[in-house]
Design a protein around this motif. Sequence first.
Motif, PDB file in Angstrom:
ATOM      1  N   THR A  62      60.853  12.977  34.585  1.00 49.26           N
ATOM      2  CA  THR A  62      59.954  13.155  35.720  1.00 49.26           C
ATOM      3  C   THR A  62      58.635  12.475  35.391  1.00 49.26           C
ATOM      4  O   THR A  62      57.791  13.011  34.665  1.00 49.26           O
ATOM      5  N   GLY A  78      55.174  14.077  35.895  1.00 49.71           N
ATOM      6  CA  GLY A  78      54.780  15.140  34.969  1.00 49.71           C
ATOM      7  C   GLY A  78      54.513  14.645  33.570  1.00 49.71           C
ATOM      8  O   GLY A  78      54.364  15.436  32.635  1.00 49.71           O
ATOM      9  N   TRP A 104      48.895  12.928  33.464  1.00 47.97           N
ATOM     10  CA  TRP A 104      49.992  12.916  34.422  1.00 47.97           C
ATOM     11  C   TRP A 104      49.552  12.556  35.835  1.00 47.97           C
ATOM     12  O   TRP A 104      50.293  11.922  36.584  1.00 47.97           O
ATOM     13  N   TYR A 110      52.447  15.808  30.476  1.00 45.63           N
ATOM     14  CA  TYR A 110      51.196  16.115  31.159  1.00 45.63           C
ATOM     15  C   TYR A 110      49.897  15.595  30.564  1.00 45.63           C
ATOM     16  O   TYR A 110      49.172  14.857  31.216  1.00 45.63           O
TER      17      TYR A 110
END
Length: 123
Positions: free
Chosen positions: A28, A31, A53, A101
Amino acid sequence: QVQLVESGGGLVQTGSSLRLACVVSGRTFSGSAMGWFRQAPGKEREFVATISWNGGDTYYADSVKGRFTISRDNAKNTVYLQMNSLKPEDTAVYYCASRPYIASKRSYEYDYWGQGTQVTVSS
């Protein structure tokens, strides 16, 4: 399977510009914090730039501050490194890396790495 693929390296003259790109798949991207590192022949890998992120935090090595800009396009799963006013000492293999992140300057905090792209700056 997470993959990071860098592109955009090449041979340029002093004072030129290049834009590196790193496309991330299998994770992802929105993220993920992203970092750029580089390794010159005979030297250890060093931090270049990092972005959080959401792009809200960016940090740079002193050696590239004011010349390099890191950015990201979450719709394209891509992080960029715009390199201006290139110098011979910027010659290195440039790697992108990802971690969850939070932006970080520490290479050991990144869990996925690309294969690298060569940047050579001639004087």
